[in-house]
Design a protein around this motif. Structure first.
Motif, short mmCIF file in Angstrom:
data_model
loop_
_atom_site.label_atom_id
_atom_site.label_comp_id
_atom_site.label_asym_id
_atom_site.label_seq_id
_atom_site.Cartn_x
_atom_site.Cartn_y
_atom_site.Cartn_z
N TRP A 7 -16.45 -80.36 5.85
CA TRP A 7 -15.47 -79.45 5.26
C TRP A 7 -15.74 -77.99 5.64
O TRP A 7 -14.82 -77.18 5.67
N ARG A 8 -16.98 -77.67 5.95
CA ARG A 8 -17.26 -76.33 6.47
C ARG A 8 -16.53 -76.14 7.79
O ARG A 8 -15.91 -75.08 8.02
N LEU A 9 -16.56 -77.13 8.64
CA LEU A 9 -15.85 -77.05 9.92
C LEU A 9 -14.34 -77.08 9.72
O LEU A 9 -13.60 -76.33 10.36
N ALA A 10 -13.88 -77.95 8.83
CA ALA A 10 -12.44 -78.09 8.60
C ALA A 10 -11.81 -76.78 8.14
O ALA A 10 -10.66 -76.48 8.45
N ALA A 11 -12.59 -75.99 7.40
CA ALA A 11 -12.07 -74.71 6.90
C ALA A 11 -11.76 -73.73 8.03
O ALA A 11 -10.99 -72.79 7.85
N PHE A 12 -12.35 -73.95 9.20
CA PHE A 12 -12.14 -73.05 10.34
C PHE A 12 -11.35 -73.71 11.47
O PHE A 12 -11.31 -73.20 12.58
N GLY A 13 -10.76 -74.86 11.19
CA GLY A 13 -9.99 -75.56 12.21
C GLY A 13 -8.70 -74.84 12.55
O GLY A 13 -8.26 -73.92 11.85
N THR A 14 -8.07 -75.26 13.63
CA THR A 14 -6.84 -74.61 14.08
C THR A 14 -5.61 -75.13 13.35
O THR A 14 -4.55 -74.52 13.41
N GLU A 15 -5.73 -76.26 12.67
CA GLU A 15 -4.61 -76.85 11.94
C GLU A 15 -5.01 -77.05 10.49
O GLU A 15 -6.19 -77.12 10.15
N LYS A 16 -4.02 -77.18 9.62
CA LYS A 16 -4.29 -77.52 8.23
C LYS A 16 -4.91 -78.91 8.19
O LYS A 16 -4.34 -79.87 8.70
N PRO A 17 -6.11 -79.03 7.61
CA PRO A 17 -6.79 -80.33 7.67
C PRO A 17 -6.16 -81.37 6.75
O PRO A 17 -5.62 -81.02 5.70
N PRO A 18 -6.22 -82.63 7.14
CA PRO A 18 -5.77 -83.70 6.24
C PRO A 18 -6.86 -83.94 5.20
O PRO A 18 -7.85 -83.21 5.13
N GLU A 19 -6.72 -84.97 4.41
CA GLU A 19 -7.74 -85.30 3.42
C GLU A 19 -8.85 -86.07 4.12
O GLU A 19 -8.91 -87.30 4.08
N PHE A 20 -9.72 -85.33 4.79
CA PHE A 20 -10.80 -85.96 5.56
C PHE A 20 -11.70 -86.81 4.66
O PHE A 20 -11.95 -86.47 3.50
N ARG A 21 -12.20 -87.90 5.23
CA ARG A 21 -13.24 -88.71 4.59
C ARG A 21 -14.32 -88.97 5.63
O ARG A 21 -14.03 -89.48 6.71
N PHE A 22 -15.53 -88.60 5.28
CA PHE A 22 -16.65 -88.71 6.22
C PHE A 22 -17.61 -89.79 5.74
O PHE A 22 -17.91 -89.87 4.55
N PHE A 23 -18.10 -90.60 6.66
CA PHE A 23 -19.08 -91.59 6.26
C PHE A 23 -20.05 -91.89 7.40
O PHE A 23 -19.72 -91.76 8.57
N MET A 24 -21.26 -92.28 6.99
CA MET A 24 -22.33 -92.57 7.94
C MET A 24 -22.34 -94.06 8.25
O MET A 24 -22.28 -94.90 7.35
N ILE A 25 -22.39 -94.39 9.54
CA ILE A 25 -22.43 -95.78 9.98
C ILE A 25 -23.89 -96.17 10.22
O ILE A 25 -24.64 -95.48 10.90
N ALA A 26 -24.28 -97.30 9.66
CA ALA A 26 -25.67 -97.77 9.78
C ALA A 26 -25.88 -98.43 11.14
O ALA A 26 -26.03 -99.64 11.26
#
Length: 485
Positions: free
Chosen positions: A77-96
């Motif tokens: 979300w730190r990166l999304a705040a500086f993106g060139t477009e309005k961000p969607p509802e991002f969901r981030f997850f770690m893959i094992a």
């Protein structure tokens, strides 16, 4: 789809796969004249992502650790705040998965492999991957890669995505799965993805610089991937074997980074600690990974990462006195990371100093009332200490955790069960499965709750309402299949 994922194993959709597809070619940005909605709508993109994410959870490909998840969310979300477009509802997850991969699903779901975090030398390199993947989503590359009518159903997209995400062994299986898509030309997909990658590079580097990271992080990681490619050998899908990482892609990223102010960016303490945490969580035996960290420290690498990793590995073995000694330097250093007091509290509780552990968690929560890992760690410790009512109060009185962390619902279910409120426990467990995309299990839990003897009118209404809400979201063909089953 599940058979494909299970047989091949999770791999990559975007970053590594597409990096390997780059060729010696000029930048040819996609034509923006045709709206992406002609091929697939944002709602359909969200449905695709939700269903694919559900499969990842179903086969335990997601590394479900609250602290690691919080780090990814904070970075994302730190990166999304500086993106060139309005961000969607991002969901981030770690893959094992220990391999170096990441992927973006159309609709805002972004997965990062554990191996990628461990392979990165700096936080800016990890951020470059995240920014690149976000660009794939915000630029809607999945939708723009198709002409109207080529992809007609969500089922078709699921087949394609399952094939691309899955697979590290037999390229024929991947290509065969791709053929399930109606009218999709495999070679054209490969070619188009290359132009998407250049655009994602451009947008990602701009975001990286704006968010305060080193814009050279992307070129640095490209170079690292070029060196790592040979390690995959014959396990690599054919698409990666025929399109290796090249110097043109690296030079292009370096040239773009040179357009921005050069800066030295230090890794955050959370980056260092989460690398250690991931290493422990991904290890098969705590003793082996403990020996690794001990060797690093004895070799002169006295870092917070190695000290935290050793303390965590020792605690996992039940060696709490040694773990207490290992974490002591970090406690004394008063690092700005809640992960240190959370681990210290768990060590205290494990060594039968429950009161001290709970007090430390409460103190940490008072200082960080909106920090989900602290909220959830304190609530779980309270449940284990025989205080489920207080745990429930903590979970319900801290809004940041509710609805944003799947683990919240599991703990609410555990607290209710410990209090003897079975209907409430079934409801929360149903919501937990629903948030993971496991519709079948969610309905089973809700139905079980409705069968509880002596259920109150309020609980019955609540369970029924949630059940109906879920049923109304299920497409009719899937609903009929579920009803038959």
């Amino acid at each position: 789809m599940r058979k494909t994922l299970l047989s091949l194993g999770i791999a990559t959709l975007a970053f590594v796969a597409a990096i390997a597809q780059a060729q010696q070619a000029p930048i040819d940005l996609p034509d923006l004249g045709n709206p992406a909605d002609l091929a697939i709508s944002p709602k359909e993109e969200e449905e695709i992502s939700r269903q694919v994410a559900a499969e990842l959870y179903y086969f335990n490909y997601v590394l479900e650790d609250v602290e690691v998840g919080e780090y990814l969310n904070t970075l994302g979300w730190r990166l999304a705040a500086f993106g060139t477009e309005k961000p969607p509802e991002f969901r981030f997850f770690m893959i094992a998965d220990p391999r170096i991969n990441a992927f973006a699903l159309p609709g805002g779901y972004i997965g990062m492999n554990a191996g990628l975090i461990l392979a990165a030398g700096t936080e800016s390199e990890v951020a470059s991957v995240m920014a690149h993947e976000q660009a794939h989503v915000t630029q809607r590359h999945a939708a723009r890669g198709q002409d109207q009518g080529e992809v007609e159903t969500i089922a078709t997209w699921l087949a394609v995505l399952a094939a691309i995400i899955a697979g590290s062994a037999n390229p024929n299986v991947v290509i065969g799965a791709l053929s399930l898509g109606q009218g999709i030309n495999y070679n054209r997909q490969v070619s188009y993805t290359r132009t998407n990658e250049y655009e994602a590079d451009r947008v990602g580097i701009r975001t990286l610089a704006a968010a305060g990271f080193d814009p050279n992080g992307m070129a640095g990681f490209f170079a690292k991937l070029e060196q790592q490619t040979r390690l995959y050998g014959n396990r690599l899908p054919e698409i990666l074997l025929t399109h290796p990482v090249n110097t043109t892609r690296i030079a292009e990223a370096s040239a773009r980074a040179a357009q921005y102010q050069k800066r030295e960016v230090k890794n955050s303490i959370d980056f260092d600690l989460m690398r250690a945490r991931i290493r422990v969580l991904m290890s098969e035996t705590p003793s082996e990974i403990g020996a690794y960290f001990e060797g690093e420290l004895n070799g002169g690498k006295v870092t917070a990462e190695n000290q935290y990793g050793l303390a965590m590995a020792l605690a996992a073995q039940g060696r709490y006195e040694e773990a207490d000694a290992a974490i002591a330097p970090l406690v004394k250093a008063n690092l700005k990371s809640a992960s240190v007091p959370i681990l210290e509290a768990r060590i205290l509780i494990g060594s039968e100093r429950t009161g001290q552990g709970l007090a430390l968690l409460k103190k940490t929560l008072d200082a960080l009332p909106r920090h989900p890992p602290t909220i959830l760690a304190y609530a779980e410790a309270l449940i284990n200490a025989g205080e489920p009512a207080e745990a429930r109060r903590v979970l319900l009185s801290h809004e940041q955790a509710l609805g944003t962390r799947i683990e919240t619902y599991r703990l609410l279910s555990s607290a209710a069960k410990a209090q003897g409120n079975i209907a409430e426990a079934q409801y929360q467990q149903g919501v937990y499965h629903y948030e993971r995309g496991d519709i079948r299990s969610a309905l089973q839990q809700l139905n079980a709750g409705l069968r509880v003897a002596g259920i109150s009118t309020a609980d019955r209404s609540r369970l029924s309402a949630k059940r109906q809400e879920i049923l109304e979201e299920i497409p009719k063909d899937q609903l009929r299949r579920l009803q038959r089953e």
